[in-house]
Write an enzyme that holds these catalytic residues in place. Structure first.
Site, PDB file in Angstrom:
ATOM      1  N   THR A  40      40.556  39.464  40.585  1.00  0.00           N
ATOM      2  CA  THR A  40      39.533  40.031  39.977  1.00  0.00           C
ATOM      3  C   THR A  40      39.124  41.239  40.498  1.00  0.00           C
ATOM      4  O   THR A  40      38.977  42.651  40.463  1.00  0.00           O
ATOM      5  CB  THR A  40      38.531  38.820  38.826  1.00  0.00           C
ATOM      6  N   HIS A  43      41.892  43.820  40.971  1.00  0.00           N
ATOM      7  CA  HIS A  43      41.666  44.785  39.590  1.00  0.00           C
ATOM      8  C   HIS A  43      40.739  45.519  40.158  1.00  0.00           C
ATOM      9  O   HIS A  43      40.673  46.691  40.228  1.00  0.00           O
ATOM     10  CB  HIS A  43      41.282  44.370  38.497  1.00  0.00           C
TER      11      HIS A  43
END
Ligand code: NAD
Ligand code: ZN
Length: 341
Positions: A40, A43
């Protein structure tokens, strides 16, 4: 204090000096010692479509951590200065239908640290006391700092019936490798781990997988050890469409597929042949169950039957965030952590 900040819309993180967070009466301030780096975070670093739609800069990033409590709010009764802790990074409203029926992990009002509010790639973080989880004395900050992804693996594995089962784990990223060790400790009779990456298969082998295979060899490996029936349980931990189809293909009739991996885009599934006529059960995994998963995790660590230490392969200071992101993207790493003094 030092913190890694997503300063503005666009790629990268910036190491900055920012004010130490102030706490509310029901919060505690934690001095961060270790922080896990997760997909995450990559990202958000790369600023992909998901990050653009979700994250509102400026924000301190990071959501996996362990450290010491240094200040407690007036209303806090069960956490004290000096406690060694980690925390559930999903902050829920505690009042909605889901929260009040024991399903807070799917609370629609969830706010995630490092995504929706300031996170833990910093010297200090403020957390609601209700989210704090105490670490046993013999659990290191390293292991404390990876409770979040380990909890994903515990949630995925232990909501299936593992003792005595044959299990296929598709995808041996950090979470898949944890899951292999958990299934081993929980008494799976056979664990087949699949990945395209040999370095990661080696870690899966170390954590207890009986068979480690490339996806192209998974069908033969599964058939060979299940009398041609397919496995009782698949833990889908890659999010790759071909692996998801393989999960449906290699689970036995009446078996269970636990879906943790997140496909990047919508994908086609033949529900008639892949799901319905096989009579399978699919379980979608979100985060960690609050707090059943956390109790299970603590007890497995206490038992000594599950040791996640081999999964941590790289450590960096906050100053080397770019290197940390690079090593994760390279696929050469297991779990990567920041050491924060
Ligand atoms: P990761 O990207 O490190 O691991 C994915 C692994 O899948 C990699 O090792 C990759 O080599 C492997 N892979 C690629 N193609 C494959 C194939 N065809 N067959 C088998 N393996 C293949 O990710 P991670 O941090 O371990 O997380 C795993 C997944 O879980 C990701 O999709 C992540 O987004 C998702 N996730 C979900 C939740 C949740 O709450 N549902 C929480 C955290 C992470
Ligand atoms: Zn709720």
């Amino acid at each position: 204090m030092k913190a890694l900040v997503k300063e503005a819309a666009g790629p990268g993180f910036m190491l900055k000096n920012v004010p130490v967070p102030t706490i509310r009466d029901d919060e505690v301030l934690i001095k961060v010692r270790r922080a896990g780096v997760c997909g995450t975070d990559v990202h958000i670093y790369e600023w992909d479509d998901w990050a653009r739609g979700r994250v509102k800069p400026p924000i301190v990033v990071g959501h996996e951590f362990a450290g010491d409590v240094v200040e407690v709010g007036k209303l806090v009764t069960d956490v004290r200065e000096g406690d060694r802790v980690t925390a559930e990074g999903h902050i829920v409203d505690g009042r909605c239908l889901l929260c009040r029926t024991g399903n807070a992990h799917v609370c629609p009002f969830t706010r995630i640290i490092g995504v929706d509010r300031d996170g833990c790639f910093a010297e200090y973080i403020a957390m609601p006391a209700t989210n704090v989880w105490h670490l046993d004395d013999n659990v290191s900050y390293d292991i404390g700092g990876i409770h979040d992804p380990m909890g994903n693996a515990f949630h995925t594995a232990l909501t299936a019936d593992i003792p005595g089962s044959t299990v296929l784990v598709t995808g041996c990223g950090p979470i898949g490798i944890f899951a292999v060790g958990i299934c081993k400790a929980a008494g799976a009779s056979r664990i087949i781990a699949s990945d395209v990456n040999d370095r990661r298969l080696e870690l899966a082998r170390r954590m207890g997988a009986h068979d480690v295979v490339h996806p192209g060899d998974a069908e033969a490996a599964v058939k060979a050890v299940t009398d041609g029936l397919g496995v009782d349980v698949v833990l889908e931990m890659s999010g790759v469409p071909s692996a998801i189809h393989q999960a449906f293909a290699l689970v036995r009739v009446g078996g269970r597929v636990q879906m943790l991996g997140i496909p990047a885009k919508p994908m086609e599934v033949n529900f008639a042949t892949e799901v319905i006529f096989k009579g399978i059960t699919i379980y979608g995994v979100v985060g960690r169950r609050m707090y059943d998963t956390w109790h299970q995790m603590t007890r497995f660590l206490r038992s000594g039957e599950f040791d996640p230490t081999p999964v941590i392969t790289h450590r960096f200071p906050l100053e080397q965030a770019d290197e940390a992101m690079h090593v994760i993207k390279s696929g050469e790493a297991g779990k990567v952590i920041f050491e924060i003094a």
